[in-house]
Design a protein around this motif. Structure first.
Motif, short mmCIF file in Angstrom:
data_model
loop_
_atom_site.label_atom_id
_atom_site.label_comp_id
_atom_site.label_asym_id
_atom_site.label_seq_id
_atom_site.Cartn_x
_atom_site.Cartn_y
_atom_site.Cartn_z
N ASP A 26 10.90 4.50 -7.58
CA ASP A 26 11.16 5.89 -7.20
C ASP A 26 11.93 5.95 -5.89
O ASP A 26 12.78 6.82 -5.69
N GLN A 27 11.62 5.02 -4.98
CA GLN A 27 12.34 4.97 -3.71
C GLN A 27 13.82 4.63 -3.93
O GLN A 27 14.70 5.10 -3.21
N LEU A 28 14.08 3.83 -4.97
CA LEU A 28 15.45 3.42 -5.28
C LEU A 28 16.21 4.49 -6.07
O LEU A 28 17.38 4.77 -5.78
N PHE A 29 15.53 5.09 -7.07
CA PHE A 29 16.24 5.97 -8.01
C PHE A 29 15.81 7.44 -7.94
O PHE A 29 16.42 8.27 -8.61
N ASN A 30 14.76 7.73 -7.19
CA ASN A 30 14.32 9.12 -6.98
C ASN A 30 14.13 9.87 -8.31
O ASN A 30 14.79 10.87 -8.59
N PHE A 31 13.18 9.38 -9.12
CA PHE A 31 12.93 9.96 -10.44
C PHE A 31 12.56 11.44 -10.37
O PHE A 31 12.98 12.24 -11.20
N PHE A 77 0.83 -1.21 0.00
CA PHE A 77 0.00 0.00 0.00
C PHE A 77 0.86 1.26 0.00
O PHE A 77 0.61 2.20 -0.77
N LEU A 78 1.88 1.32 0.86
CA LEU A 78 2.70 2.52 0.97
C LEU A 78 3.51 2.78 -0.31
O LEU A 78 3.61 3.91 -0.77
N PHE A 79 4.08 1.71 -0.88
CA PHE A 79 4.78 1.88 -2.16
C PHE A 79 3.79 2.29 -3.26
O PHE A 79 4.13 3.10 -4.14
N GLY A 80 2.59 1.73 -3.21
CA GLY A 80 1.56 2.09 -4.18
C GLY A 80 1.17 3.56 -4.05
O GLY A 80 0.98 4.26 -5.05
N LEU A 81 1.08 4.05 -2.81
CA LEU A 81 0.76 5.46 -2.57
C LEU A 81 1.84 6.37 -3.14
O LEU A 81 1.54 7.38 -3.79
N GLN A 82 3.09 6.00 -2.94
CA GLN A 82 4.18 6.79 -3.52
C GLN A 82 4.16 6.69 -5.04
O GLN A 82 4.46 7.67 -5.74
N GLY A 83 3.79 5.51 -5.56
CA GLY A 83 3.69 5.35 -7.00
C GLY A 83 2.64 6.26 -7.61
O GLY A 83 2.84 6.83 -8.69
N VAL A 84 1.51 6.42 -6.92
CA VAL A 84 0.46 7.35 -7.39
C VAL A 84 1.01 8.77 -7.42
O VAL A 84 0.76 9.52 -8.37
N ALA A 85 1.78 9.14 -6.39
CA ALA A 85 2.37 10.48 -6.34
C ALA A 85 3.34 10.69 -7.50
O ALA A 85 3.39 11.77 -8.09
N VAL A 86 4.11 9.65 -7.84
CA VAL A 86 5.06 9.73 -8.94
C VAL A 86 4.34 9.97 -10.26
O VAL A 86 4.69 10.86 -11.04
N VAL A 87 3.33 9.15 -10.54
CA VAL A 87 2.58 9.29 -11.79
C VAL A 87 1.89 10.65 -11.85
O VAL A 87 1.90 11.33 -12.89
N TYR A 88 1.32 11.08 -10.73
CA TYR A 88 0.66 12.38 -10.68
C TYR A 88 1.66 13.52 -10.94
O TYR A 88 1.34 14.49 -11.63
N PHE A 89 2.87 13.37 -10.42
CA PHE A 89 3.91 14.38 -10.62
C PHE A 89 4.21 14.59 -12.11
O PHE A 89 4.25 15.72 -12.60
N MET A 94 -8.54 0.35 -12.88
CA MET A 94 -8.18 -0.64 -13.90
C MET A 94 -7.33 -1.76 -13.29
O MET A 94 -6.71 -1.57 -12.25
N PRO A 95 -7.31 -2.93 -13.92
CA PRO A 95 -6.51 -4.06 -13.39
C PRO A 95 -5.02 -3.75 -13.29
O PRO A 95 -4.31 -4.41 -12.53
N LEU A 96 -4.54 -2.73 -14.02
CA LEU A 96 -3.12 -2.41 -14.02
C LEU A 96 -2.70 -1.56 -12.82
O LEU A 96 -1.56 -1.09 -12.77
N ARG A 97 -3.61 -1.35 -11.85
CA ARG A 97 -3.28 -0.47 -10.74
C ARG A 97 -2.10 -0.95 -9.90
O ARG A 97 -1.47 -0.18 -9.17
N SER A 98 -1.79 -2.26 -10.00
CA SER A 98 -0.65 -2.79 -9.24
C SER A 98 0.67 -2.17 -9.71
O SER A 98 1.67 -2.23 -8.99
N MET A 99 0.66 -1.55 -10.89
CA MET A 99 1.89 -0.94 -11.41
C MET A 99 2.33 0.22 -10.52
O MET A 99 3.52 0.57 -10.49
N PHE A 100 1.40 0.84 -9.80
CA PHE A 100 1.76 1.95 -8.92
C PHE A 100 2.74 1.51 -7.84
O PHE A 100 3.64 2.27 -7.46
N THR A 101 2.55 0.28 -7.35
CA THR A 101 3.47 -0.24 -6.34
C THR A 101 4.88 -0.35 -6.91
O THR A 101 5.86 0.01 -6.24
N LEU A 102 4.99 -0.82 -8.14
CA LEU A 102 6.29 -0.93 -8.80
C LEU A 102 6.91 0.45 -9.00
O LEU A 102 8.12 0.65 -8.74
#
Length: 313
Positions: A298-303, A252-264, A285-293
């Motif tokens: 982003d946590q690793l490379f700080n895009f 969930f937490l990685f997914g939340l950060q993923g949403v912030a990344v895409v929104y950015f 959509m079924p692809l929502r799991s991509m936000f976690t990735l």
């Protein structure tokens, strides 16, 4: 009475009436709206102080006593006041989004534990009650299917659903924690949006597109997973439940950060409304799991750090 006092009373009446209206809507047609009621208390508490926060709670309790049940109103009004305090305190102390969410989540968890304790003192086990309700629902639906000649498929379906219920019950601690974080996040942003809309110029809000987990969060994940492995190797009875709950929280937490990344990155080309609509579509959509990735990467490379200087519309 000067104009300042008139404005204070106006705000008290406005937010009190809105909180009562929202609650009545939640029990009659829109149940989920109950989760944004704390924002109405937060806004008044930040703008007019703790005294007016307590007055709004008192009006809410009295109104519930007249419209429904006094004790129900007392319990809910008390919870709304207490859940608003961390946000008001964090604002006055100028704390960051992460610290505000941390404090408010702890308060929500303590309130949940308090409710569970009060129910248990009255001989009610909430977890057991939920499990029995789900199992009863499964059994009733299986009985309806018994008239259909499905043979062993019915037994397989029953075993699968029963196993799913047991997994769901094992995840209750993490579900409560994730729900607390989500409710805190919604009320945090909504309350400051309302404050800025009302022209409360000193209201500061960290933009969601810059939401990021602590730099040492990955180390914490590694330590927790290593701990789960050690518990499993030593034969700890609840090692699987511990692993499932921690995994659910981290996803969930990685997914939340993923949403912030895409929104950015969407905000670099679109207005807030357009970016928000696209995010909502992606989330259902079924692809929502991509936000976690995306959040993990982003946590690793700080895009976003490499794009901060390019600005937003």
């Amino acid at each position: 009475m000067n104009m300042t006092d008139k404005y204070k009373i106006r705000d008290l009446i406005l937010f009190s009436m809105l909180s009562i209206l929202f609650y009545l809507l939640s029990i009659n047609c829109f149940p989920l709206i109950v989760f944004v009621i704390p924002s109405l208390f937060i806004v008044l508490g930040i703008k007019r102080g703790y005294t007016f926060l307590l007055l709004e709670g008192l009006i809410f309790i009295l109104a519930m006593g007249l419209l429904k049940n006094f004790y129900e109103g007392l319990a809910l009004g008390g919870l709304l006041i207490i859940s608003s305090l961390p946000f008001i305190y964090s604002y006055k102390k100028n704390l960051s989004t992460n610290k505000t969410l941390f404090v408010s989540t702890i308060v929500f968890l303590l309130l949940t534990l308090l409710l569970t304790f009060l129910y248990s003192k009255n001989g009610i086990d909430l977890v057991e009650s939920i499990e029995n309700m789900l199992l009863d629902s499964i059994n009733k639906n299986i009985e309806l299917l018994n008239g259909v000649d499905l043979g062993l498929e019915i037994d397989k379906l029953h075993d699968y659903l029963s196993s799913s219920v047991k997994i769901l019950m094992a995840l209750i601690p993490s579900i409560i924690l994730v729900s607390s974080i989500f409710i805190s996040l919604i009320n945090y942003y909504l309350s400051f949006i309302i404050l800025n809309f009302m022209g409360f110029g000193t209201a500061r809000i960290d933009k969601f597109e810059f939401f990021k987990l602590d730099k040492d969060f990955l180390k914490g994940v590694f330590i927790c997973m290593l701990g789960c492995l050690i518990f499993d190797l030593t034969g700890f009875q609840y090692s699987l439940e511990l692993f499932l709950n921690l995994s659910f929280i981290f996803v969930f937490l990685f997914g939340l950060q993923g949403v912030a990344v895409v929104y950015f990155f969407l905000r670099k080309r679109l207005r807030s409304l357009g970016a928000g609509i696209i995010i909502f579509i992606l989330l259902i959509m079924p692809l929502r799991s991509m936000f976690t990735l995306f959040g993990l990467l982003d946590q690793l490379f700080n895009f976003r750090f490499r794009n901060i200087g390019k600005g937003l519309k």
